[in-house]
Write a protein that holds these residues in place. Structure first.
Motif: not given
Length: 125
Positions: A42-46
């Motif tokens: 999710a952090g990578r997607l953010a």
């Protein structure tokens, strides 16, 4: 040109809101400890949803069976509706001529939102 598109995306294309949403999901996943791999995804997607132009997603060759199994769990719990939201937003943005680049950026987010583990985001150069 990439910088201009990224700034316009961040302000008008939803990049800021997407990054906040994925960031909140990452924090929740980190708090729950067992879902830390999902928090990393999710952090990578953010970060990717904040500045998508000039970057691309590639498969990580060292990803093993664990990431494949975790991706199946991700798809069941989160991935399908996130990918559907990006697909719907991309179609809606492509209806307008000015929104076509933003629609394409949303289409670029669909595969990584659907199957994020075992992938990495790299510069397109």
């Amino acid at each position: 040109m990439r910088f201009l598109l990224n700034v316009l995306w961040f302000i008008f294309g939803g990049g800021f809101l997407l990054a906040i949403g994925y960031g909140i999901a990452a924090v929740i996943c980190f708090i729950l400890i067992i879902t830390i791999p999902f928090g990393i995804a999710a952090g990578r997607l953010a970060l990717y949803s904040m500045w998508p132009f000039g970057r691309t997603v590639v498969s990580r060759p060292g990803a093993g069976v664990g990431s494949g199994l975790a991706n199946i769990l991700w798809v069941v719990l989160f991935g399908w509706w996130i990918a559907l939201a990006h697909l719907t937003a991309g179609i809606a943005l492509c209806i307008t001529i000015i929104g076509i680049p933003f629609g394409i950026a949303n289409f670029k987010l669909v595969p990584v939102a659907f199957w994020p583990l075992g992938r990495e985001i790299v510069d397109a150069d």
